[in-house]
Structure formats: C-alpha cells, structure tokens
Enzyme design. Structure first.
Site, PDB file in Angstrom:
ATOM      1  N   ALA A   1       0.830  -1.203   0.000  1.00  0.00           N
ATOM      2  CA  ALA A   1       0.000   0.000   0.000  1.00  0.00           C
ATOM      3  C   ALA A   1       0.859   1.246   0.000  1.00  0.00           C
ATOM      4  O   ALA A   1       2.047   1.198   0.315  1.00  0.00           O
ATOM      5  CB  ALA A   1      -0.916   0.010   1.224  1.00  0.00           C
ATOM      6  N   ASN A   2       0.260   2.355  -0.358  1.00  0.00           N
ATOM      7  CA  ASN A   2       0.884   3.659  -0.183  1.00  0.00           C
ATOM      8  C   ASN A   2       0.326   4.281   1.088  1.00  0.00           C
ATOM      9  O   ASN A   2      -0.775   3.960   1.515  1.00  0.00           O
ATOM     10  CB  ASN A   2       0.548   4.563  -1.365  1.00  0.00           C
ATOM     11  CG  ASN A   2       1.533   4.408  -2.503  1.00  0.00           C
ATOM     12  OD1 ASN A   2       2.278   3.434  -2.563  1.00  0.00           O
ATOM     13  ND2 ASN A   2       1.528   5.366  -3.399  1.00  0.00           N
ATOM     14  N   ARG A   3       1.068   5.205   1.661  1.00  0.00           N
ATOM     15  CA  ARG A   3       0.619   5.888   2.866  1.00  0.00           C
ATOM     16  C   ARG A   3      -0.291   7.047   2.462  1.00  0.00           C
ATOM     17  O   ARG A   3       0.136   7.949   1.755  1.00  0.00           O
ATOM     18  CB  ARG A   3       1.847   6.434   3.585  1.00  0.00           C
ATOM     19  CG  ARG A   3       1.752   6.451   5.057  1.00  0.00           C
ATOM     20  CD  ARG A   3       2.982   7.105   5.644  1.00  0.00           C
ATOM     21  NE  ARG A   3       4.123   6.190   5.807  1.00  0.00           N
ATOM     22  CZ  ARG A   3       4.200   5.275   6.773  1.00  0.00           C
ATOM     23  NH1 ARG A   3       3.234   5.116   7.634  1.00  0.00           N
ATOM     24  NH2 ARG A   3       5.269   4.516   6.871  1.00  0.00           N
TER      25      ARG A   3
ATOM     26  N   VAL B   1      -1.829   6.409  -5.538  1.00  0.00           N
ATOM     27  CA  VAL B   1      -1.953   5.118  -6.213  1.00  0.00           C
ATOM     28  C   VAL B   1      -0.637   4.347  -6.084  1.00  0.00           C
ATOM     29  O   VAL B   1       0.429   4.926  -6.304  1.00  0.00           O
ATOM     30  CB  VAL B   1      -2.274   5.339  -7.712  1.00  0.00           C
ATOM     31  CG1 VAL B   1      -2.469   4.014  -8.427  1.00  0.00           C
ATOM     32  CG2 VAL B   1      -3.502   6.237  -7.873  1.00  0.00           C
TER      33      VAL B   1
END
Ligand code: CTP
Length: 211
Positions: free
Chosen positions: A25-27, A92
């Site tokens: 995931a991205n933060r 994204v």
C-alpha cells in the site's frame, strides 16, 4: 457555483494484494481528497468520489465508489466519464504483484520474491483520453525540490495543474497542508493551511476555471 458540473475525485491509497491476507500500500489517509470532494459538492457539483480503502465518512452529497486496487480505481474513473473536471488526489501504488491464490506460508523455501508489475498511471491516461475532462488536476507529494518536481510532473502527466504538496513535515495523516499550484501559467504558493481550507480554496479555484 458548480451546479450542472460533474467532477471526478480520486482519494486514499490503493491496496495491491500479495495473497489473500497481505497487501502492498501507499501511505495516505484520504483526508485531503475527501475534503475536496465535499467542498466541490457543497458548491453544487455532482461529485463521483473514487475512494481507495480508508475509514472516512462520505461527505454530504457525494457519490462514492469504493475500490481496492489501482486497476479497480482506473476502471471506476473510466466508468465515471464524461466529466467536466477530474481531481486525482489518490496515492496510487505504482506497482502490483501477480497475487498468489493461497496464503503464502513462511518457512518452507525461504522468503518469497515479489515480482512487481507497473500499474497504469490513471492521471496520465485520463489526460490523454479523447474523453479528457476540460480540467485535469494532479497531486504530487514531494519531500524536496517541490516546485521543480511538480513542473516535470505537469509535463509528464499532461494535467492542467499539479497541486504540489510538501510532505517533508508531518503532513501524511495530519490535518494541514502546505501546497503550490503549478500550471503553464506559473506557480501559486499558499501558506500552510488546514486541509479543509485547502479544499475550500481549491474548489473555488476549480469553479473559476470552469466558469
Ligand atoms: N497517479 C495516478 N496513477 C498512478 C500513479 C499516480 O493517477 N498509477 C496520480 C496521483 O493520483 C497524483 C499524481 O498521479 O495525482 C502524482 O503521482 P506521483 O505518484 O507523485 O507520480 P509518479 O509518476 O509516481 O512520480 P514519482 O516519481 O514522484 O513517484
């Protein structure tokens, strides 16, 4: 102010599954994107908010489409067209994994190697689509050379504006943002503001651009 306008907003992170229980995931808290969606709806726009996995309430008057992955986000943006404007605030994930159908078990053959595949660039794709919204706004989180990187991103992505966000402090998950709006016309820098105030000013600026 924005009555009769349809605006697409992406927000939050994407989650890219590794196996049924793990993901990359991205933060991103989703706060800034949700605030922008709410501010646009409050000014009369019909807003489609394509939201990655976040625990935030839907702002009043906003149509929300929940997605998990970048590919799903890309499809949801495509399905929401046509639109007068698109504001791509989502963080994204740049890569996904060809996910394993079963949970990967540790211990047997050492740590697994994750083979990453690049995700589509939703913003760049939209900016070059024949159905391109009249106004396409990208976001950029930068830790250094904020304006220079934003200028490069503006050209690379083909958006009308890049809202560059200085994340060298405690912005991620925090309640304030320090931003620069970079366009072909130049750079406009705003003082550090609460995310709701950034959203309100940006919504006013978008309304002016579409007027
Ligand atoms: N974006 C997108 N689809 C992607 C990646 C990014 O739509 N697959 C959008 C984001 O929503 C944001 C903008 O592109 O509006 C900025 O993305 P960023 O990750 O900063 O750009 P990158 O091209 O990944 O550049 P960097 O080298 O800084 O990571």
């Amino acid at each position: 102010m924005l009555a009769g306008r349809h605006i697409i907003v992406t927000a939050g992170p994407t989650h890219e599954p590794i196996d049924p229980v793990r993901y990359i995931a991205n933060r991103s808290s989703g706060k800034q994107g949700f605030a922008i969606a709410g501010a646009l709806a409050a000014r009369g726009a019909q807003v489609t908010l394509v939201a990655g996995p976040v625990m935030l309430p839907t702002p009043p008057g906003v149509d929300r489409v929940d997605v998990e992955t970048a590919l799903e986000m890309s499809e949801a943006v495509d399905a929401a067209l046509p639109a007068d404007a698109a504001v791509m605030v989502a963080a994204v994930a740049d890569w996904r994994v060809a996910p394993s159908a079963q949970k990967i078990k540790k211990g047997t053959s050492g740590p697994p190697v994750l083979r990453l595949v690049e995700n589509p660039d939703i913003l760049a794709t939209l900016a070059r689509d024949p159905r391109r919204p009249r106004l396409v706004v990208g976001f950029a989180a930068e830790t250094e050379h904020v304006v220079d990187h934003a200028r490069a991103k503006l050209a690379r992505k083909g958006s009308d504006w890049i809202v560059a966000n200085d994340v060298s402090g405690d912005v991620m998950g925090g309640d304030a943002n320090s931003i620069h709006i970079v366009s072909v016309d130049g750079v406009e820098s705003w003082e550090r503001l609460p995310k709701d105030e950034v959203a309100a000013r940006l919504a006013d600026r978008i309304a002016a651009a579409l007027a």
